[in-house]
Design a protein around this motif. Structure first.
Motif, PDB file in Angstrom:
ATOM      1  N   LYS A  90       1.526   6.848  -6.870  1.00  0.00           N
ATOM      2  CA  LYS A  90       0.446   7.795  -7.160  1.00  0.00           C
ATOM      3  C   LYS A  90       0.958   9.232  -7.086  1.00  0.00           C
ATOM      4  O   LYS A  90       0.655  10.057  -7.947  1.00  0.00           O
ATOM      5  CB  LYS A  90      -0.695   7.598  -6.157  1.00  0.00           C
ATOM      6  CG  LYS A  90      -1.884   8.517  -6.376  1.00  0.00           C
ATOM      7  CD  LYS A  90      -2.958   8.259  -5.329  1.00  0.00           C
ATOM      8  CE  LYS A  90      -4.136   9.209  -5.518  1.00  0.00           C
ATOM      9  NZ  LYS A  90      -5.170   9.002  -4.478  1.00  0.00           N
ATOM     10  N   ILE A 138      -8.723   0.741 -14.491  1.00  0.00           N
ATOM     11  CA  ILE A 138      -7.749   1.817 -14.270  1.00  0.00           C
ATOM     12  C   ILE A 138      -6.387   1.388 -14.781  1.00  0.00           C
ATOM     13  O   ILE A 138      -5.681   2.155 -15.446  1.00  0.00           O
ATOM     14  CB  ILE A 138      -7.661   2.171 -12.766  1.00  0.00           C
ATOM     15  CG1 ILE A 138      -9.039   2.583 -12.247  1.00  0.00           C
ATOM     16  CG2 ILE A 138      -6.645   3.284 -12.533  1.00  0.00           C
ATOM     17  CD1 ILE A 138      -9.083   2.772 -10.741  1.00  0.00           C
ATOM     18  N   ILE A 139      -6.025   0.142 -14.463  1.00  0.00           N
ATOM     19  CA  ILE A 139      -4.726  -0.382 -14.896  1.00  0.00           C
ATOM     20  C   ILE A 139      -4.623  -0.358 -16.412  1.00  0.00           C
ATOM     21  O   ILE A 139      -3.568  -0.076 -16.977  1.00  0.00           O
ATOM     22  CB  ILE A 139      -4.518  -1.816 -14.358  1.00  0.00           C
ATOM     23  CG1 ILE A 139      -4.386  -1.793 -12.832  1.00  0.00           C
ATOM     24  CG2 ILE A 139      -3.299  -2.470 -14.984  1.00  0.00           C
ATOM     25  CD1 ILE A 139      -4.432  -3.158 -12.188  1.00  0.00           C
ATOM     26  N   ASN A 165     -10.226  -2.258 -10.495  1.00  0.00           N
ATOM     27  CA  ASN A 165      -8.893  -1.688 -10.736  1.00  0.00           C
ATOM     28  C   ASN A 165      -8.382  -2.012 -12.138  1.00  0.00           C
ATOM     29  O   ASN A 165      -7.576  -1.272 -12.696  1.00  0.00           O
ATOM     30  CB  ASN A 165      -7.889  -2.211  -9.705  1.00  0.00           C
ATOM     31  CG  ASN A 165      -8.087  -1.584  -8.340  1.00  0.00           C
ATOM     32  OD1 ASN A 165      -8.730  -0.540  -8.225  1.00  0.00           O
ATOM     33  ND2 ASN A 165      -7.548  -2.205  -7.320  1.00  0.00           N
ATOM     34  N   GLU A 189      -7.643  -6.764  -1.835  1.00  0.00           N
ATOM     35  CA  GLU A 189      -8.965  -6.148  -1.759  1.00  0.00           C
ATOM     36  C   GLU A 189     -10.075  -6.964  -2.416  1.00  0.00           C
ATOM     37  O   GLU A 189     -11.177  -6.477  -2.607  1.00  0.00           O
ATOM     38  CB  GLU A 189      -8.898  -4.743  -2.373  1.00  0.00           C
ATOM     39  CG  GLU A 189      -7.936  -3.849  -1.615  1.00  0.00           C
ATOM     40  CD  GLU A 189      -8.029  -2.397  -2.006  1.00  0.00           C
ATOM     41  OE1 GLU A 189      -8.664  -2.087  -3.046  1.00  0.00           O
ATOM     42  OE2 GLU A 189      -7.478  -1.553  -1.282  1.00  0.00           O
ATOM     43  N   TYR A 238       0.829  -1.205   0.000  1.00  0.00           N
ATOM     44  CA  TYR A 238       0.000   0.000   0.000  1.00  0.00           C
ATOM     45  C   TYR A 238       0.869   1.263   0.000  1.00  0.00           C
ATOM     46  O   TYR A 238       0.520   2.275  -0.627  1.00  0.00           O
ATOM     47  CB  TYR A 238      -0.942   0.005   1.208  1.00  0.00           C
ATOM     48  CG  TYR A 238      -2.187  -0.819   0.993  1.00  0.00           C
ATOM     49  CD1 TYR A 238      -3.334  -0.259   0.433  1.00  0.00           C
ATOM     50  CD2 TYR A 238      -2.220  -2.166   1.322  1.00  0.00           C
ATOM     51  CE1 TYR A 238      -4.480  -1.012   0.217  1.00  0.00           C
ATOM     52  CE2 TYR A 238      -3.359  -2.939   1.110  1.00  0.00           C
ATOM     53  CZ  TYR A 238      -4.492  -2.358   0.563  1.00  0.00           C
ATOM     54  OH  TYR A 238      -5.619  -3.102   0.344  1.00  0.00           O
ATOM     55  N   LEU A 295      -0.862  -0.877  -8.265  1.00  0.00           N
ATOM     56  CA  LEU A 295      -2.318  -0.975  -8.167  1.00  0.00           C
ATOM     57  C   LEU A 295      -2.756  -2.425  -8.315  1.00  0.00           C
ATOM     58  O   LEU A 295      -3.671  -2.899  -7.618  1.00  0.00           O
ATOM     59  CB  LEU A 295      -2.974  -0.103  -9.240  1.00  0.00           C
ATOM     60  CG  LEU A 295      -4.497   0.052  -9.151  1.00  0.00           C
ATOM     61  CD1 LEU A 295      -4.896   0.708  -7.840  1.00  0.00           C
ATOM     62  CD2 LEU A 295      -5.001   0.890 -10.321  1.00  0.00           C
ATOM     63  N   SER A 296      -2.110  -3.145  -9.203  1.00  0.00           N
ATOM     64  CA  SER A 296      -2.405  -4.567  -9.372  1.00  0.00           C
ATOM     65  C   SER A 296      -2.074  -5.352  -8.104  1.00  0.00           C
ATOM     66  O   SER A 296      -2.828  -6.238  -7.686  1.00  0.00           O
ATOM     67  CB  SER A 296      -1.605  -5.112 -10.556  1.00  0.00           C
ATOM     68  OG  SER A 296      -1.837  -6.496 -10.727  1.00  0.00           O
ATOM     69  N   GLY A 331      -4.697  -4.945  -5.465  1.00  0.00           N
ATOM     70  CA  GLY A 331      -5.897  -5.720  -5.780  1.00  0.00           C
ATOM     71  C   GLY A 331      -5.893  -7.101  -5.166  1.00  0.00           C
ATOM     72  O   GLY A 331      -6.956  -7.664  -4.873  1.00  0.00           O
ATOM     73  N   ALA A 349     -12.729  -5.617  -6.256  1.00  0.00           N
ATOM     74  CA  ALA A 349     -11.820  -4.472  -6.371  1.00  0.00           C
ATOM     75  C   ALA A 349     -10.803  -4.694  -7.477  1.00  0.00           C
ATOM     76  O   ALA A 349     -10.442  -3.763  -8.203  1.00  0.00           O
ATOM     77  CB  ALA A 349     -11.093  -4.246  -5.043  1.00  0.00           C
ATOM     78  N   LYS A 350     -10.371  -5.940  -7.633  1.00  0.00           N
ATOM     79  CA  LYS A 350      -9.378  -6.249  -8.673  1.00  0.00           C
ATOM     80  C   LYS A 350      -9.963  -6.011 -10.066  1.00  0.00           C
ATOM     81  O   LYS A 350      -9.281  -5.490 -10.950  1.00  0.00           O
ATOM     82  CB  LYS A 350      -8.923  -7.701  -8.531  1.00  0.00           C
ATOM     83  CG  LYS A 350      -7.576  -7.966  -9.177  1.00  0.00           C
ATOM     84  CD  LYS A 350      -7.032  -9.309  -8.768  1.00  0.00           C
ATOM     85  CE  LYS A 350      -5.663  -9.576  -9.364  1.00  0.00           C
ATOM     86  NZ  LYS A 350      -4.613  -8.742  -8.811  1.00  0.00           N
ATOM     87  N   LEU A 363       2.079   1.892  -3.531  1.00  0.00           N
ATOM     88  CA  LEU A 363       1.042   2.488  -4.369  1.00  0.00           C
ATOM     89  C   LEU A 363       0.923   3.986  -4.110  1.00  0.00           C
ATOM     90  O   LEU A 363       0.781   4.779  -5.049  1.00  0.00           O
ATOM     91  CB  LEU A 363      -0.308   1.816  -4.105  1.00  0.00           C
ATOM     92  CG  LEU A 363      -1.501   2.411  -4.883  1.00  0.00           C
ATOM     93  CD1 LEU A 363      -1.277   2.270  -6.391  1.00  0.00           C
ATOM     94  CD2 LEU A 363      -2.805   1.746  -4.467  1.00  0.00           C
TER      95      LEU A 363
END
Length: 266
Positions: A151, A189-190, A186, A178, A144, A171-172, A175, A182-183, A147
């Protein structure tokens, strides 16, 4: 002080004042005070000494501002040079496989506003998380943390290729903690940062062999496309990639296993 003295000497009324000149009429007998005093077209209300002190303070203020500008510019140059020095140290430690030392170096500058430093810190945090001796609890915190650094790097420089890459990777990773929902979320986004085969190839064109996992993903993608020749080419590059981190060693092992499996089927 020298500038103030020069300014005072250059004033017109100063040049016109003769030694021993008398004050204008209406001022004699007054100590510490005079009426309007005229000096060659200038009129000074009150005590001329007050005016002189005001002029001196103005000159000093100007000098102070000039000094501030010089110091500020020097500070910017020094800060830039310092960042470059840190990046050189960081790259040396990364190439040497000194994962923990690299992380310790970069965390000292975690409040930095420099994107180049921040994405390296994201990578270093992730690499420490991948170490076999890192506990599961520490690993999660580091993932975390990585990430967040990635970011911030992206926010500081949206045109940074490396910032996009490590943001997508981190980010992967998040996931995995989460859940599937969530994966999947995400993944959209990925996708903006990773574009499957097209992305992997562009990444290699910009910086060949920049990341062992990129080589592995190219090989696996070609396997899915049933292009055995290109799959073998990229998997071999992944297997032969110099291992700097724990993850690189894992990539080597997986690539070797895929090549073995690939060869047995042929």
């Amino acid at each position: 002080m020298a500038l103030a003295a020069r300014l005072w000497r250059l004033l017109p009324f100063r040049r016109g004042a003769a030694p021993g000149s008398r004050l204008p009429a209406g001022t004699s007998g007054s100590r510490g005070h005079c009426g309007p005093c005229r000096f060659r077209g200038f009129e000074v209300m009150g005590n001329p000494g007050t005016f002189k002190r005001g002029l001196l303070l103005s000159a000093l203020s100007y000098l102070g501002f000039e000094t501030y500008q010089v110091i500020s510019q020097a500070a910017v140059v020094h800060a830039t040079a310092k960042v470059e020095e840190i990046l050189e140290q960081a790259d040396y430690l990364y190439e040497s496989g000194e994962t923990e030392k690299l992380y310790q170096l970069l965390t000292q500058y975690k409040e930095s506003e420099d994107a180049e430093l921040l994405w390296r810190l994201a990578r270093a945090s992730r690499d420490v998380a991948q170490l076999s001796r890192t506990s599961e609890e520490e690993k999660k915190l580091l993932v975390y943390e990585a990430l967040e650094y990635a970011k911030r790097a992206l926010e500081k420089n949206e045109s940074s290729f490396a910032s996009h890459k490590w943001y997508a990777i981190c980010l992967s990773d998040v996931g995995d903690y989460e859940g599937i929902k969530a994966k999947i979320a995400n993944a959209y986004i990925i996708k903006e940062h990773f574009e499957a085969l097209g992305y992997f190839h562009r990444a290699e064109q910009v910086d060949p062999n920049f990341y062992s996992k990129n080589l592995l993903l190219l090989g696996k993608t070609y396997l899915k496309l049933h292009n055995k020749k290109l799959a073998a080419f990229w998997l071999m590059k992944a297997k032969d990639y110099p291992a700097h981190t724990e993850e690189d060693k894992q990539i080597q092992t997986e690539a070797a296993q895929l090549l073995t499996s690939f060869s047995e089927k042929n």
